[in-house]
Design a protein around this motif. Structure first.
Motif, PDB file in Angstrom:
ATOM      1  N   VAL A 130      45.342  52.213  32.706  1.00  9.50           N
ATOM      2  CA  VAL A 130      45.106  52.101  34.140  1.00  9.50           C
ATOM      3  C   VAL A 130      46.005  51.024  34.756  1.00  9.50           C
ATOM      4  CG1 VAL A 130      43.325  51.695  35.895  1.00  9.50           C
ATOM      5  CG2 VAL A 130      42.767  52.902  33.815  1.00  9.50           C
ATOM      6  N   GLN A 131      46.634  50.226  33.883  1.00  3.57           N
ATOM      7  CA  GLN A 131      47.520  49.161  34.379  1.00  3.57           C
ATOM      8  C   GLN A 131      48.602  49.714  35.290  1.00  3.57           C
ATOM      9  OE1 GLN A 131      46.103  49.519  31.529  1.00  3.57           O
ATOM     10  NE2 GLN A 131      46.855  48.087  30.004  1.00  3.57           N
ATOM     11  N   SER A 174      48.165  51.405  37.798  1.00  2.00           N
ATOM     12  CA  SER A 174      47.756  51.449  39.201  1.00  2.00           C
ATOM     13  C   SER A 174      48.543  50.413  39.997  1.00  2.00           C
ATOM     14  CB  SER A 174      46.272  51.138  39.356  1.00  2.00           C
ATOM     15  OG  SER A 174      45.557  51.652  38.304  1.00  2.00           O
ATOM     16  N   LYS A 175      48.275  50.455  41.303  1.00  2.00           N
ATOM     17  CA  LYS A 175      49.054  49.611  42.207  1.00  2.00           C
ATOM     18  C   LYS A 175      48.942  48.137  41.833  1.00  2.00           C
ATOM     19  CE  LYS A 175      48.851  51.887  46.074  1.00  2.00           C
ATOM     20  NZ  LYS A 175      48.813  51.751  47.466  1.00  2.00           N
ATOM     21  N   SER A 176      50.039  47.441  41.792  1.00  2.00           N
ATOM     22  CA  SER A 176      49.948  46.035  41.462  1.00  2.00           C
ATOM     23  C   SER A 176      51.149  45.233  41.939  1.00  2.00           C
ATOM     24  CB  SER A 176      49.800  45.865  39.948  1.00  2.00           C
ATOM     25  OG  SER A 176      50.930  46.414  39.322  1.00  2.00           O
ATOM     26  N   GLU A 177      52.209  45.913  42.380  1.00  3.24           N
ATOM     27  CA  GLU A 177      53.400  45.136  42.703  1.00  3.24           C
ATOM     28  C   GLU A 177      53.287  44.408  44.033  1.00  3.24           C
ATOM     29  OE1 GLU A 177      56.665  47.846  42.305  1.00  3.24           O
ATOM     30  OE2 GLU A 177      56.121  48.077  40.199  1.00  3.24           O
ATOM     31  N   VAL A 178      54.069  43.363  44.165  1.00  2.41           N
ATOM     32  CA  VAL A 178      54.104  42.632  45.426  1.00  2.41           C
ATOM     33  C   VAL A 178      54.841  43.499  46.443  1.00  2.41           C
ATOM     34  CG1 VAL A 178      54.881  40.556  46.601  1.00  2.41           C
ATOM     35  CG2 VAL A 178      54.061  40.439  44.245  1.00  2.41           C
ATOM     36  N   PHE A 179      54.337  43.494  47.643  1.00  2.00           N
ATOM     37  CA  PHE A 179      54.811  44.420  48.653  1.00  2.00           C
ATOM     38  C   PHE A 179      55.531  43.630  49.742  1.00  2.00           C
ATOM     39  CE2 PHE A 179      54.089  47.101  52.364  1.00  2.00           C
ATOM     40  CZ  PHE A 179      54.387  48.345  51.848  1.00  2.00           C
ATOM     41  N   PHE A 225      44.434  54.887  42.838  1.00  3.78           N
ATOM     42  CA  PHE A 225      43.551  53.732  42.828  1.00  3.78           C
ATOM     43  C   PHE A 225      42.679  53.739  41.582  1.00  3.78           C
ATOM     44  CE2 PHE A 225      44.482  54.562  47.290  1.00  3.78           C
ATOM     45  CZ  PHE A 225      44.900  53.314  47.702  1.00  3.78           C
ATOM     46  N   GLU A 226      42.181  52.558  41.237  1.00  7.15           N
ATOM     47  CA  GLU A 226      41.372  52.425  40.025  1.00  7.15           C
ATOM     48  C   GLU A 226      40.145  53.331  40.036  1.00  7.15           C
ATOM     49  OE1 GLU A 226      40.018  48.484  39.248  1.00  7.15           O
ATOM     50  OE2 GLU A 226      41.963  47.871  38.446  1.00  7.15           O
ATOM     51  N   ASP A 227      39.431  53.362  41.168  1.00  2.00           N
ATOM     52  CA  ASP A 227      38.209  54.173  41.169  1.00  2.00           C
ATOM     53  C   ASP A 227      38.511  55.664  41.048  1.00  2.00           C
ATOM     54  OD1 ASP A 227      39.243  53.703  43.713  1.00  2.00           O
ATOM     55  OD2 ASP A 227      37.363  54.081  44.734  1.00  2.00           O
ATOM     56  N   GLN A 228      39.673  56.098  41.606  1.00  2.00           N
ATOM     57  CA  GLN A 228      40.079  57.500  41.441  1.00  2.00           C
ATOM     58  C   GLN A 228      40.397  57.777  39.976  1.00  2.00           C
ATOM     59  OE1 GLN A 228      43.401  57.280  44.261  1.00  2.00           O
ATOM     60  NE2 GLN A 228      42.488  58.989  45.374  1.00  2.00           N
ATOM     61  N   ARG A 283      34.390  64.149  29.888  1.00  2.00           N
ATOM     62  CA  ARG A 283      33.241  65.040  29.921  1.00  2.00           C
ATOM     63  C   ARG A 283      33.649  66.466  29.561  1.00  2.00           C
ATOM     64  NH1 ARG A 283      31.433  63.800  34.999  1.00  2.00           N
ATOM     65  NH2 ARG A 283      32.194  65.728  35.891  1.00  2.00           N
ATOM     66  N   TYR A 321      48.924  62.191  50.375  1.00  2.00           N
ATOM     67  CA  TYR A 321      49.804  61.177  50.941  1.00  2.00           C
ATOM     68  C   TYR A 321      50.214  60.185  49.881  1.00  2.00           C
ATOM     69  CZ  TYR A 321      47.763  63.270  54.983  1.00  2.00           C
ATOM     70  OH  TYR A 321      47.369  64.205  55.903  1.00  2.00           O
ATOM     71  N   SER A 327      53.411  56.858  49.330  1.00  2.00           N
ATOM     72  CA  SER A 327      54.630  56.295  49.877  1.00  2.00           C
ATOM     73  C   SER A 327      55.305  55.422  48.849  1.00  2.00           C
ATOM     74  CB  SER A 327      54.350  55.530  51.162  1.00  2.00           C
ATOM     75  OG  SER A 327      53.403  54.526  50.925  1.00  2.00           O
TER      76      SER A 327
END
Lengths: 433, 300
Positions: free
Chosen positions: A4-5, A7-12, A50-53, A63, A94, A96
């Protein structure tokens, strides 16, 4: 399970977004060629998940007893679709990157949903068409390409998917490319790109493939980020359909009369001489503005308010154009029609019609032919145009329309038909000049 | 000469086009105003679309009575500033008149009850088009929503039988008693909204920025301490530095720990955040298809 790492984490860079462009694309493919996996891969590798997704689809994959995370689940939609394992309707996604924002119109692949493909394709800059490397070009590939071309999508990316299942074999890729090139000579879309990918493993989607050194082209994401799209819009012929008239009736703006609309094509500046159609009066643009701020020039697809020097009676459905560059004015319209109604098109049938900001009625005068959208053959004997069919028809309208050919102008060259009894939109039509 | 627009101007232009189309095609349109950033954006875009004329739609607030005070203060100030008309549909009134029954128990919420109040308000004011700030990126059922979403005379949404929307041609024709929900910011993402709010320097309720607040944790969601939410004995209130990513009814709006105190901080936070916006909404956690089910019966 995938990590999961990712997922989004970079500086924007918080200001760079002011230079981002918008690209709309559509994805088409047949049922099992990995379209959902490709979209999932684009979202995942571009760090748009995203993490929850991710947790959600990890749980579902487990499952269902799948051994790795099924990225296709990211595009899972309605309950009925999950139950049947198919996509019913156009879904919009969407994501980007620092360069562009992307809108994906994800359209179902099965035959009966041609109408959804047309819907997704109508505003797209680019179509991604997926081919299963093991199957090669199939009937659906051709149908999707023909619809993309018919709808005037300027760019096609033909992604030859599942390369991992054919040992990343260059000759298989080349054979498919050759076959498609031959077929594509009959398409209107001329800008076609070929990319060998594996959506499942991620080859050439966002990251370059280590397994296909023989491929010298770009990755799919690179193409999406860099393909030149500002040339897709017609900046030559000014067409400004008046959508709404702004009259404040306040003390401060007592005589204000602003013509609100979205520029369909071309450029408009204060001082320009413009002709008002259908009346034919000519006047000068006093100001082009929005929310009290004026433009030195405004171009498609901006929504603006135009003020004119002379007081002319103008209402919704009228059009401002340049003197000497006017659309055709006619009540006799010939068009390619994509039929979406449950009842077939009726010869001599009457329908409501919407073209730019103009409403009219139309009667079907002639059905010229039906197009076989797998072969482009024209059928002229005993033709009936039914749901998901494409054909060429002639209409007579109650009032003159201000039209251009669809190939020149997607806005003034298109209209829809509406069933007057049910109010449902039943046809998408592209004008032939 | 360059004729390129950035993505925010492209989205703005599309939304304004939709707004003007509503004014042209409908008799009695209204904006559904929740006090959240999306409905503030919609209202701001409406102002832009019709300036210097006033917004030709009233603002309708379906009020659960369980509000953050900041939301109501902000709403009233905005209405005054824009010289707009405000219509309030009260869930309390629907309860008092017996149209709906209050949910019981610890997780009682008025979210489900809102639907009846909304439909009653639409009927009473004869609204034929209700403009809302829903976005397709929010939730999977919303990913399939149209700009012009047709509702039958019971306010129901039929996802399998939606009108195709082709090019920029929007079909708002309907029979008596039916109506439309209109979603002008369908194509905006959460990040687009924040970037635009920053670019245009639009004022927002203070709840969106970091502040000290007494909160407690329930099922992983941090809720604000409030007389509207009965607490379990095991639940413990703490004072934390938080902000809200979405603003709705106080009983179902989760806070996030954050020190973001400006729009730029928020953009930075949203761009790098690891959970979705609705991840903090207790109303979506009820079941996997809770949004889809609520939408079918007329929820926004």
């Amino acid at each position: 399970m995938s990590e999961v790492q990712n997922s989004k984490s970079e500086v924007f860079d918080s200001k760079s977004y002011l230079n981002m462009e918008l690209l709309r694309f559509t994805t088409a493919g047949s049922v099992d060629d990995g379209k959902s996996t490709l979209i999932g891969r684009l979202l995942y590798d571009s760090k748009s998940i995203f993490e929850d997704q991710m947790e959600n689809i990890e749980a579902t994959s487990t499952r269902r007893g799948e051994t790795s995370v099924n990225l296709a689940l990211l595009t899972d939609g309605l309950k009925a679709e999950r139950e049947q394992g198919i996509t019913i309707d156009v879904a919009y996604r969407y994501f980007s990157t620092p360069k562009r924002k992307f809108i994906i119109a994800d359209t179902p692949g099965h035959i009966q949903y041609t109408r959804n493909m047309v819907t997704g394709a109508s505003t797209a800059n680019l179509a991604i068409i997926l081919v299963d490397a093991r199957q090669g070009i199939v009937e659906q590939t051709k149908r999707h390409s023909i619809i993309a071309s018919l709808l005037g999508i300027p760019h096609i990316a033909l992604c030859i998917n599942k390369m991992d299942l054919v040992n990343y074999d260059e000759s298989i890729y080349n054979k498919i490319v050759d076959e498609y090139r031959q077929f594509a000579t009959r398409l209107k879309t001329k800008d076609i790109h070929f990319i060998p990918i594996s959506a499942l493993v991620g080859d050439n989607v966002v990251h370059r493939s280590e397994k296909m050194k023989w491929y010298e082209g770009v990755t799919l994401l690179y193409l999406l980020e860099n393909i030149h799209i500002s040339g897709d819009i017609n900046h030559i012929d000014l067409r400004f359909p008046v959508q709404y008239v702004i009259r404040p009736y306040s003390d401060e703006f007592h005589d204000y009369r602003g013509y609100a609309g979205r520029i369909a094509s071309g450029v408009i500046r204060p001082g320009d001489k413009v002709t008002v159609l259908p009346s034919g009066f000519t006047t000068t643009v006093k100001s082009v503005e929005l929310d009290g701020k004026t433009f030195e020039q405004a171009f498609a697809p901006l929504s603006v308010t135009v003020l004119l020097e002379d007081d002319i009676d103008i209402s919704r459905g009228d059009m401002l154009v340049r003197e000497g560059n006017v659309p055709r004015q006619s009540q006799d319209i010939e068009a390619m029609v994509c039929w979406m109604g449950e009842k077939p098109l009726q010869l001599n049938g009457k329908y409501a019609l919407k073209h730019t900001s103009k409403d009219a009625r139309a009667v079907v005068k002639e059905i010229k032919y039906k197009l076989d959208i797998n072969t482009l053959h024209r059928l002229t004997e005993n033709v009936s145009i039914e749901m998901n069919d494409v054909g060429r028809i002639k209409l007579r309208t109650t009032a003159p329309l201000l039209v251009d050919s669809y190939t020149r102008n997607r806005d003034t060259g298109s209209f829809i038909l509406i069933d007057e009894a049910t109010n449902v939109t039943i046809a998408a039509c592209m004008i032939i000049d | 000469m360059s004729y390129t627009l950035n993505h925010l101007r492209t989205l703005e232009s599309e939304s304004i086009f939709i707004m003007r189309e509503v004014a042209a095609q409908f008799q009695h349109p209204a904006i559904l105003f929740s006090g959240g950033k999306d409905s503030i954006l919609v209202t701001y875009l409406a102002k832009k679309a019709f300036y210097p004329a006033a917004i030709p739609f009233p603002l309708v607030h379906v009020d659960t009575g369980h509000n953050f005070k900041e939301t109501i203060d902000f709403r009233d100030r905005l209405v005054k500033k824009l010289n707009a008309k405000l219509i309030i549909g009260s869930v309390q009134e629907s309860i008092d008149t017996g149209r709906v029954a209050e949910e019981k128990g610890i997780n009682a919420s008025r979210i489900r009850l809102q639907t009846t109040t909304l439909l009653d308000t639409i009927e009473k004011n004869k609204f034929d088009a209700c403009i809302g700030g829903a976005r397709r990126d929010e939730e999977k059922a919303r990913a399939k929503e149209r700009f012009f979403s047709h509702r039958d005379e019971f306010g129901q949404w039929d996802p399998k039988n939606q009108r195709p929307e082709i090019w920029n041609l929007f079909n708002g024709r309907m029979h008596m008693g039916e109506n439309f929900r209109i979603f002008p910011i369908s194509n905006w993402t959460e990040l687009d909204v924040w970037q635009y709010l920053a670019m245009e320097k639009i004022e927002l309720p203070s709840l969106y920025f970091s502040h000290k607040r007494r909160v407690f944790n329930r099922d992983g969601v941090w809720l604000a301490e409030s007389p509207f939410i009965p607490m379990k004995p095991s639940e413990e209130v703490k004072e934390e530095i938080v902000r809200f990513r979405t603003i709705g009814d106080i009983t179902s709006t989760g806070a996030t720990f954050s020190t973001a105190s400006t729009l730029d901080d928020i953009i930075q936070e949203v761009a790098t955040t690891r959970t979705t916006e609705r991840g903090g909404r207790a109303d979506d956690k009820r079941s996997e298809t809770s949004m889809e089910d609520r939408k079918k019966v007329g929820y926004f």
